[in-house]
Scaffold this motif. Sequence first.
Motif, mmCIF file in Angstrom:
data_model
loop_
_atom_site.group_PDB
_atom_site.id
_atom_site.type_symbol
_atom_site.label_atom_id
_atom_site.label_comp_id
_atom_site.label_asym_id
_atom_site.label_seq_id
_atom_site.Cartn_x
_atom_site.Cartn_y
_atom_site.Cartn_z
ATOM 1 N N ASP A 15 0.815 -1.205 0.000
ATOM 2 C CA ASP A 15 0.000 0.000 0.000
ATOM 3 C C ASP A 15 0.853 1.261 0.000
ATOM 4 O O ASP A 15 0.433 2.298 -0.506
ATOM 5 C CB ASP A 15 -0.944 0.013 1.202
ATOM 6 N N GLY A 16 2.040 1.192 0.571
ATOM 7 C CA GLY A 16 2.927 2.350 0.596
ATOM 8 C C GLY A 16 3.327 2.788 -0.801
ATOM 9 O O GLY A 16 3.382 3.978 -1.103
ATOM 10 N N GLY A 17 3.579 1.845 -1.683
ATOM 11 C CA GLY A 17 3.932 2.168 -3.065
ATOM 12 C C GLY A 17 2.770 2.808 -3.804
ATOM 13 O O GLY A 17 2.955 3.732 -4.594
ATOM 14 N N LEU A 18 1.580 2.338 -3.534
ATOM 15 C CA LEU A 18 0.390 2.895 -4.166
ATOM 16 C C LEU A 18 0.143 4.321 -3.682
ATOM 17 O O LEU A 18 -0.180 5.212 -4.471
ATOM 18 C CB LEU A 18 -0.823 2.016 -3.878
ATOM 19 N N VAL A 19 0.340 4.548 -2.385
ATOM 20 C CA VAL A 19 0.153 5.887 -1.829
ATOM 21 C C VAL A 19 1.162 6.854 -2.434
ATOM 22 O O VAL A 19 0.816 7.972 -2.814
ATOM 23 C CB VAL A 19 0.270 5.849 -0.285
ATOM 24 N N TRP A 20 2.422 6.420 -2.535
ATOM 25 C CA TRP A 20 3.444 7.293 -3.135
ATOM 26 C C TRP A 20 3.132 7.596 -4.591
ATOM 27 O O TRP A 20 3.347 8.712 -5.070
ATOM 28 C CB TRP A 20 4.837 6.677 -3.020
ATOM 29 N N ALA A 21 2.635 6.626 -5.325
ATOM 30 C CA ALA A 21 2.284 6.843 -6.734
ATOM 31 C C ALA A 21 1.152 7.863 -6.847
ATOM 32 O O ALA A 21 1.218 8.779 -7.677
ATOM 33 C CB ALA A 21 1.881 5.520 -7.381
ATOM 34 N N ILE A 22 0.130 7.717 -6.010
ATOM 35 C CA ILE A 22 -0.996 8.653 -6.050
ATOM 36 C C ILE A 22 -0.559 10.049 -5.634
ATOM 37 O O ILE A 22 -0.934 11.052 -6.260
ATOM 38 C CB ILE A 22 -2.150 8.129 -5.176
ATOM 39 N N LEU A 23 0.258 10.145 -4.578
ATOM 40 C CA LEU A 23 0.751 11.450 -4.136
ATOM 41 C C LEU A 23 1.625 12.115 -5.196
ATOM 42 O O LEU A 23 1.540 13.326 -5.414
ATOM 43 C CB LEU A 23 1.537 11.304 -2.827
ATOM 44 N N THR A 24 2.456 11.338 -5.856
ATOM 45 C CA THR A 24 3.321 11.884 -6.903
ATOM 46 C C THR A 24 2.495 12.383 -8.083
ATOM 47 O O THR A 24 2.752 13.474 -8.608
ATOM 48 C CB THR A 24 4.331 10.820 -7.363
ATOM 49 N N MET A 25 1.516 11.610 -8.496
ATOM 50 C CA MET A 25 0.667 12.041 -9.609
ATOM 51 C C MET A 25 -0.136 13.280 -9.233
ATOM 52 O O MET A 25 -0.286 14.201 -10.046
ATOM 53 C CB MET A 25 -0.262 10.894 -10.039
ATOM 54 N N THR A 26 -0.630 13.336 -8.008
ATOM 55 C CA THR A 26 -1.393 14.500 -7.551
ATOM 56 C C THR A 26 -0.514 15.737 -7.492
ATOM 57 O O THR A 26 -0.931 16.833 -7.904
ATOM 58 C CB THR A 26 -2.009 14.219 -6.167
ATOM 59 N N ALA A 27 0.714 15.578 -7.005
ATOM 60 C CA ALA A 27 1.651 16.712 -6.959
ATOM 61 C C ALA A 27 1.972 17.202 -8.375
ATOM 62 O O ALA A 27 2.041 18.414 -8.622
ATOM 63 C CB ALA A 27 2.926 16.315 -6.237
ATOM 64 N N GLY A 28 2.148 16.278 -9.296
ATOM 65 C CA GLY A 28 2.410 16.659 -10.684
ATOM 66 C C GLY A 28 1.242 17.408 -11.297
ATOM 67 O O GLY A 28 1.430 18.401 -12.002
ATOM 68 N N LEU A 29 0.035 16.958 -11.017
ATOM 69 C CA LEU A 29 -1.147 17.645 -11.545
ATOM 70 C C LEU A 29 -1.307 19.036 -10.936
ATOM 71 O O LEU A 29 -1.601 20.010 -11.636
ATOM 72 C CB LEU A 29 -2.404 16.822 -11.280
ATOM 73 N N GLY A 30 -1.102 19.141 -9.633
ATOM 74 C CA GLY A 30 -1.222 20.445 -8.961
ATOM 75 C C GLY A 30 -0.185 21.433 -9.461
ATOM 76 O O GLY A 30 -0.486 22.597 -9.742
ATOM 77 N N LEU A 31 1.048 20.965 -9.596
ATOM 78 C CA LEU A 31 2.107 21.830 -10.106
ATOM 79 C C LEU A 31 1.846 22.202 -11.566
ATOM 80 O O LEU A 31 2.130 23.328 -11.987
ATOM 81 C CB LEU A 31 3.456 21.127 -9.957
ATOM 82 N N GLY A 32 1.283 21.282 -12.330
ATOM 83 C CA GLY A 32 0.948 21.570 -13.720
ATOM 84 C C GLY A 32 -0.119 22.648 -13.849
ATOM 85 O O GLY A 32 -0.045 23.509 -14.725
ATOM 86 N N VAL A 33 -1.108 22.606 -12.967
ATOM 87 C CA VAL A 33 -2.148 23.641 -12.973
ATOM 88 C C VAL A 33 -1.540 25.005 -12.651
ATOM 89 O O VAL A 33 -1.853 26.016 -13.295
ATOM 90 C CB VAL A 33 -3.284 23.284 -11.993
ATOM 91 N N CYS A 34 -0.655 25.028 -11.664
ATOM 92 C CA CYS A 34 0.025 26.293 -11.322
ATOM 93 C C CYS A 34 0.853 26.798 -12.499
ATOM 94 O O CYS A 34 0.871 28.001 -12.792
ATOM 95 C CB CYS A 34 0.918 26.098 -10.106
ATOM 96 N N ALA A 35 1.550 25.892 -13.169
ATOM 97 C CA ALA A 35 2.366 26.284 -14.323
ATOM 98 C C ALA A 35 1.500 26.848 -15.443
ATOM 99 O O ALA A 35 1.877 27.830 -16.094
ATOM 100 C CB ALA A 35 3.174 25.091 -14.820
#
Length: 88
Positions: A15-35
């Motif tokens: 589950d830790g790997g899945l959480v990191w994957a979701i957090l990484t994708m969410t961070a990428g999307l949030g940063l992309g919106v800001c960009a």
Amino acid sequence: MSQPSVPQGSGSSGDGGLVWAILTMTAGLGLGVCALCVLGYGGLGAVMVDQAQDDPWVVWSIVVGLIVLLVALAIFVAGVVLMVRRRG
């Protein structure tokens, strides 16, 4: 037919790997919106200013927006790769 039993310890580490994957994708999307917002700000300034190449806030908004967008894309792709490795 009986279902195969799941080992007791397999859920916690996976589950830790899945959480990191979701957090990484969410961070990428949030940063992309800001960009995209920074790019829009620079683009709007380029439309409004006659001499856009002479105005540093217009040029640097576009440059910074593009750089942050590329970083966000890399972060999102890393999250997708983590998700694929988790599934595979």
